[in-house]
Design an enzyme around this catalytic site. Structure first.
Site, PDB file in Angstrom:
ATOM      1  N   LYS A  35       0.281  39.769 -36.365  1.00  0.00           N
ATOM      2  CA  LYS A  35       0.630  41.156 -36.682  1.00  0.00           C
ATOM      3  C   LYS A  35       0.883  41.191 -38.191  1.00  0.00           C
ATOM      4  O   LYS A  35       1.920  40.730 -38.655  1.00  0.00           O
ATOM      5  CB  LYS A  35       1.894  41.593 -35.929  1.00  0.00           C
ATOM      6  CG  LYS A  35       2.112  43.094 -36.027  1.00  0.00           C
ATOM      7  CD  LYS A  35       3.550  43.485 -36.091  1.00  0.00           C
ATOM      8  CE  LYS A  35       4.165  43.277 -37.453  1.00  0.00           C
ATOM      9  NZ  LYS A  35       3.513  43.966 -38.573  1.00  0.00           N
ATOM     10  N   GLU A  56      10.551  31.871 -42.279  1.00  0.00           N
ATOM     11  CA  GLU A  56      10.468  31.799 -43.749  1.00  0.00           C
ATOM     12  C   GLU A  56      11.047  33.113 -44.266  1.00  0.00           C
ATOM     13  O   GLU A  56      10.382  34.141 -44.205  1.00  0.00           O
ATOM     14  CB  GLU A  56       9.011  31.666 -44.188  1.00  0.00           C
ATOM     15  CG  GLU A  56       8.328  30.385 -43.759  1.00  0.00           C
ATOM     16  CD  GLU A  56       8.718  29.187 -44.589  1.00  0.00           C
ATOM     17  OE1 GLU A  56       9.390  29.360 -45.634  1.00  0.00           O
ATOM     18  OE2 GLU A  56       8.379  28.076 -44.184  1.00  0.00           O
ATOM     19  N   CYS A 111       9.241  35.558 -52.602  1.00  0.00           N
ATOM     20  CA  CYS A 111      10.503  35.036 -52.055  1.00  0.00           C
ATOM     21  C   CYS A 111      11.056  33.889 -52.900  1.00  0.00           C
ATOM     22  O   CYS A 111      12.242  33.619 -52.860  1.00  0.00           O
ATOM     23  CB  CYS A 111      10.274  34.573 -50.639  1.00  0.00           C
ATOM     24  SG  CYS A 111       8.915  33.415 -50.534  1.00  0.00           S
ATOM     25  N   GLU A 116      18.527  39.854 -53.312  1.00  0.00           N
ATOM     26  CA  GLU A 116      17.154  39.684 -53.774  1.00  0.00           C
ATOM     27  C   GLU A 116      16.670  41.034 -54.323  1.00  0.00           C
ATOM     28  O   GLU A 116      16.667  42.029 -53.598  1.00  0.00           O
ATOM     29  CB  GLU A 116      16.341  39.294 -52.531  1.00  0.00           C
ATOM     30  CG  GLU A 116      15.006  38.710 -52.767  1.00  0.00           C
ATOM     31  CD  GLU A 116      14.314  38.362 -51.440  1.00  0.00           C
ATOM     32  OE1 GLU A 116      14.608  38.983 -50.401  1.00  0.00           O
ATOM     33  OE2 GLU A 116      13.467  37.463 -51.457  1.00  0.00           O
TER      34      GLU A 116
HETATM   35  P1  NAD Z   1      10.124  42.663 -43.642  1.00  0.00           P
HETATM   36  O1  NAD Z   1      11.008  41.715 -42.938  1.00  0.00           O
HETATM   37  O2  NAD Z   1      10.535  44.057 -43.753  1.00  0.00           O
HETATM   38  O3  NAD Z   1       8.705  42.697 -42.930  1.00  0.00           O
HETATM   39  C1  NAD Z   1       7.997  41.507 -42.654  1.00  0.00           C
HETATM   40  C2  NAD Z   1       7.169  41.710 -41.399  1.00  0.00           C
HETATM   41  O4  NAD Z   1       8.038  41.961 -40.301  1.00  0.00           O
HETATM   42  C3  NAD Z   1       6.200  42.892 -41.457  1.00  0.00           C
HETATM   43  O5  NAD Z   1       5.008  42.492 -40.847  1.00  0.00           O
HETATM   44  C4  NAD Z   1       6.896  43.938 -40.616  1.00  0.00           C
HETATM   45  O6  NAD Z   1       6.001  44.812 -39.973  1.00  0.00           O
HETATM   46  C5  NAD Z   1       7.577  43.079 -39.571  1.00  0.00           C
HETATM   47  N1  NAD Z   1       8.727  43.684 -38.900  1.00  0.00           N
HETATM   48  C6  NAD Z   1       9.674  44.484 -39.437  1.00  0.00           C
HETATM   49  N2  NAD Z   1      10.593  44.812 -38.483  1.00  0.00           N
HETATM   50  C7  NAD Z   1      10.210  44.197 -37.341  1.00  0.00           C
HETATM   51  C8  NAD Z   1      10.743  44.134 -36.016  1.00  0.00           C
HETATM   52  N3  NAD Z   1      11.866  44.750 -35.697  1.00  0.00           N
HETATM   53  N4  NAD Z   1      10.078  43.400 -35.090  1.00  0.00           N
HETATM   54  C9  NAD Z   1       8.959  42.740 -35.416  1.00  0.00           C
HETATM   55  N5  NAD Z   1       8.402  42.763 -36.645  1.00  0.00           N
HETATM   56  C10 NAD Z   1       9.026  43.477 -37.599  1.00  0.00           C
HETATM   57  O7  NAD Z   1       9.857  41.993 -45.052  1.00  0.00           O
HETATM   58  P2  NAD Z   1       8.914  42.522 -46.220  1.00  0.00           P
HETATM   59  O8  NAD Z   1       9.617  43.564 -46.992  1.00  0.00           O
HETATM   60  O9  NAD Z   1       7.552  42.847 -45.716  1.00  0.00           O
HETATM   61  O10 NAD Z   1       8.756  41.170 -47.077  1.00  0.00           O
HETATM   62  C11 NAD Z   1       9.653  40.847 -48.052  1.00  0.00           C
HETATM   63  C12 NAD Z   1      10.613  39.787 -47.568  1.00  0.00           C
HETATM   64  O11 NAD Z   1       9.899  38.632 -47.145  1.00  0.00           O
HETATM   65  C13 NAD Z   1      11.509  39.308 -48.672  1.00  0.00           C
HETATM   66  O12 NAD Z   1      12.820  39.166 -48.204  1.00  0.00           O
HETATM   67  C14 NAD Z   1      10.939  37.950 -49.037  1.00  0.00           C
HETATM   68  O13 NAD Z   1      11.855  37.075 -49.632  1.00  0.00           O
HETATM   69  C15 NAD Z   1      10.455  37.467 -47.729  1.00  0.00           C
HETATM   70  N6  NAD Z   1       9.433  36.433 -47.892  1.00  0.00           N
HETATM   71  C16 NAD Z   1       9.758  35.146 -47.572  1.00  0.00           C
HETATM   72  C17 NAD Z   1       8.819  34.143 -47.746  1.00  0.00           C
HETATM   73  C18 NAD Z   1       9.145  32.714 -47.405  1.00  0.00           C
HETATM   74  O14 NAD Z   1       8.222  31.938 -47.292  1.00  0.00           O
HETATM   75  N7  NAD Z   1      10.396  32.339 -47.225  1.00  0.00           N
HETATM   76  C19 NAD Z   1       7.557  34.448 -48.254  1.00  0.00           C
HETATM   77  C20 NAD Z   1       7.267  35.773 -48.577  1.00  0.00           C
HETATM   78  C21 NAD Z   1       8.221  36.758 -48.374  1.00  0.00           C
END
Ligand code: NAD
Length: 479
Positions: free
Chosen positions: A178, A254, A288, A383
């Site tokens: 997804k 992650e 991240c 962040e």
């Molecule tokens: P997010 O958590 O809002 O969304 C990430 C994914 O989760 C999206 O695909 C979204 O559709 C899905 N999602 C959201 N709510 C959900 C739910 N209730 N159930 C299932 N899926 C759901 O994060 P974002 O804003 O897209 O990404 C930024 C974040 O990701 C930052 O905090 C960043 O640090 C982190 N990140 C971490 C890494 C790592 O490797 N540690 C890498 C890249 C980004």
């Protein structure tokens, strides 16, 4: 269902045996231009159930392929990614705003995971364990955990996917993705290349959707999905970890970071400035592992801050498709609002913008360096996920270590020093999953990437990443 997919216009989803058109779609807007660039297939519970049955069925076949067969297919997929790297880079730039020259780097990085795991698939070895009895033989072997459900963020639409699907497929797992609402096109393009390479649709499925909650539950609640792998915010990671408990899935998380970048007064200042710009400002600060807090030893604070501000003020902000652009837009209005709030809070509490500090037209924000920052400001606690670098002074090693570790996050930390003993000492004491020692970009396919504390658990990359998709079976035999 059809065999081909057009990205401009209406997209489809890759489910079961091919491309599927769900009943509805949602508009995808480019953050660079504000234009609608596609109507994206909006998968719901119906499509999720189709994909669920398909991944379970496909696993029975895929798990029985040889590592050599999986490896050969993945190498073809890798070659196609390399062939189409320019097109994929433009797609990334268009859908989530990363400058196209940087997006090309992401495509190559993303493809390297498929190549590396295609090779590593052949090295999933077991062990023969000596028994204390002459009549017994003890064997340990490794097997795929089962069908995997993956949820990825928008900030690396290609690499966050390949870091997961590479090891999963190499291990013999089937995979349902997804992608993030903001960046489905890149994932669909990689799915198209998977089919072109000769991969089966049921083995790697892609289900874009506007509302992830209902769709995700289908996979999270089914006990036949044996693993959830997630990259995104800590908040959503917590929700998915809780949901995984009922069926006790294997979990990899992650999550968010809050990376300190520590510059000691013995560092090569010119190099440290170059590196902090690379570490902080790539993807407009939306990674991240981006530096979130720059700690500079007091003796070099003034000269470092001046050089840093001068380098940042020269960064070119602009359209992500322009090859000379260095800083693109924030991904959406919410992302921009967070950056504005962090900067306003810092300025209100006594910080100064040495360069930048203001929003520009559209979703753009000036690359910003803040001085006079204190630990209680929002920029130092959360962040920011934007092109803003707060600089803060420190005096001693003990003081900066305390400040760097004083956070619930533990993903990446960076240290600049020429003193070898200090480098070892400080990197050992940093409570982080990744430490860059005079290295602003430590991530690479063959090394373990991942966090501790509330930055998550599990590792991606290297043989560590493959283990996440394998379980160990022990057989004890009396002969
Ligand atoms: P997010 O958590 O809002 O969304 C990430 C994914 O989760 C999206 O695909 C979204 O559709 C899905 N999602 C959201 N709510 C959900 C739910 N209730 N159930 C299932 N899926 C759901 O994060 P974002 O804003 O897209 O990404 C930024 C974040 O990701 C930052 O905090 C960043 O640090 C982190 N990140 C971490 C890494 C790592 O490797 N540690 C890498 C890249 C980004």
């Amino acid at each position: 269902m059809t065999a081909t997919l057009e990205f401009q216009g209406q997209t489809k989803a890759l489910i079961a045996t091919g491309w599927v058109s769900p009943a509805s779609s949602y508009p995808l807007t480019s953050p660079s231009t504000g234009q609608v660039i596609a109507q994206v297939a909006d998968c719901g519970v119906t499509e999720a159930n189709l994909a669920l049955e398909a991944t379970v069925t496909a696993f029975e076949t895929w798990r029985n392929t040889t590592a050599y067969e999986r490896s050969a297919l993945m190498k073809k997929w890798f070659a196609l990614m390399v062939r189409d790297e320019q097109e994929i880079a433009r797609m990334i730039a268009l859908e989530m705003g990363k400058p196209v020259s940087e997006a090309l780097g992401e495509v190559r990085y993303a493809a390297s995971f498929i190549e590396w795991y295609a090779e590593e698939a052949k090295r999933v070895y077991g062990e023969i364990i000596p028994s204390q009895f002459g009549h017994k033989r003890l064997f340990a072997s490794k097997h795929p955990v089962g069908p995997v459900y993956a949820v990825t963020p928008w900030n690396f639409p290609a690499a966050m996917l390949t870091r997961k699907v590479g090891p999963a497929l190499a291990a013999g797992c089937t995979f349902v993705l997804k992608p993030a609402e903001q960046s489905p096109l890149t994932a669909l393009k990689l799915a198209e290349l998977w089919l072109e390479a000769g991969g089966a649709a049921g083995v790697f499925q892609v289900l874009p959707c506007a509302d992830p909650i209902a769709l995700s539950k289908v996979f999270m609640e089914d006990s036949r999905i044996r693993k959830i792998t997630f990259t995104g915010s800590t908040e959503v990671g917590r929700i998915l970890t809780k949901q995984s408990a009922d069926t006790l899935k294997r979990v990899s998380m992650e999550l968010g970071g809050h990376a300190p970048f520590i510059v000691f007064d013995d560092a090569d200042i010119e190099q440290a400035v170059k590196d902090v710009v690379a570490c902080k400002f790539r993807n407009a600060g939306q990674t991240c592992v981006c530096t979130n807090r720059v700690y500079v030893q007091r003796g070099i604070l003034e000269v470092f801050t001046a050089k840093f501000a001068s380098a940042v003020s020269g960064l070119k902000v602009g359209d992500s498709l322009d090859p000379s652009t260095q800083i693109g837009p924030l991904v959406d209005a919410q992302g921009l609002a967070k950056v504005k709030t962090h900067v306003a809070d810092a300025l209100l509490h006594g910080a100064t913008a040495v360069t930048g500090g203001s929003a520009l037209e559209g979703l753009y924000f000036q690359p910003t360096v803040l001085a006079g920052v204190t630990e209680d400001m929002l920029v130092m606690r959360e962040e920011t996920f934007g092109p803003v670098a707060p600089v803060i002074a420190f005096d001693t090693e003990a003081e900066v270590l305390h400040a760097a570790n004083n956070t619930p996050f533990g993903l990446a930390a960076y240290v600049w020093t020429k003193d070898l003993s200090r480098a070892v000492r400080v990197s050992e004491k940093l409570e982080y999953g990744i430490v860059g020692l005079n290295d602003p970009i430590p991530s690479t396919a063959q090394a373990p990437f991942g966090g501790i504390k509330q930055s998550g658990f599990g590792r991606e990359g290297g043989h560590f990443g493959l283990e996440e998709y394998l379980y160990v079976k022990y057989v004890s035999m009396v002969i």
